[in-house]
Design an enzyme around this catalytic site. Structure first.
Site: not given
Length: 198
Positions: A67-69
């Site tokens: 999700t983040e990167s």
């Protein structure tokens, strides 16, 4: 003549149905491979190590990294969060004071996958511990900060018990929580059966 065409049409339709039924396993296998590519388990050794160290499900860590990167160790957000698990500078220094006070680590080191997963796993585990192991509330805290979540917990519109959130009032927070919980469900579906067999 009409009967003959009717029989031929019926045979053709039955043949198409049979072909479709035979193709289903291949289609399912193809979709499964596509899902595995969309929800990978990159950096597996590091994720497993720090999941164990922080007593957190490794599938949660994969969900956060995805999700983040999108598994890009050089990722940087518009607010300056860095690396695989997108840690801000303020959060980096707080985590460092907890788990690595004597180590010569700098904010730049968050581009290193091991440092990032080590720090991010610790922080997400701390969020889970603080918020009754509720993945959605922990995700909201990881995204928006403990202060924001603590403030929402004091309002009955967002929390029935003052311990976990049932409603996420900010659009970005709501979307982030959805992404994390959805990714976690996908990872569970894709990999829990693999773990049982292995």
């Amino acid at each position: 003549m009409l009967k003959r065409y009717g029989k031929a049409l019926l045979v053709l339709m039955l043949g198409l149905v049979a072909a479709a039924l035979l193709a289903l396993p291949l289609i399912r296998a193809g979709l499964h491979k596509l899902d595995l590519a969309r929800y990978p388990q990159k950096y597996q050794e590091l994720v497993e190590q720090y999941a164990l160290e922080n007593q957190i499900d490794p599938l949660v860590i994969y969900s956060v990294i995805r999700t983040e990167s999108g598994f890009d160790p050089k990722a940087e957000s518009n607010v300056g969060a860095r690396g695989l698990m997108q840690i801000t500078e303020e959060t980096f220094w707080w985590i460092k004071s907890k788990i690595a006070p004597k180590e010569e680590l700098e904010f730049e080191d968050l581009y290193d996958p091991e440092t990032n997963i080590r720090f991010g796993s610790y922080y997400f585990a701390a969020c889970l511990s603080r918020y009754e192991n509720d993945l959605a509330t922990a995700a909201a805290a990881y995204h928006s900060g403990w202060g924001t979540v603590d403030g929402l917990l004091e309002q009955e519109a967002y929390s029935a018990d003052g311990e976990i959130l049932h409603t996420f009032p900010y659009e970005q927070m709501k979307l982030y929580v959805y992404k994390i919980t959805h990714a976690f469900q996908k990872y569970q579906t894709l990999y829990s059966s693999v773990e049982i067999e292995g």
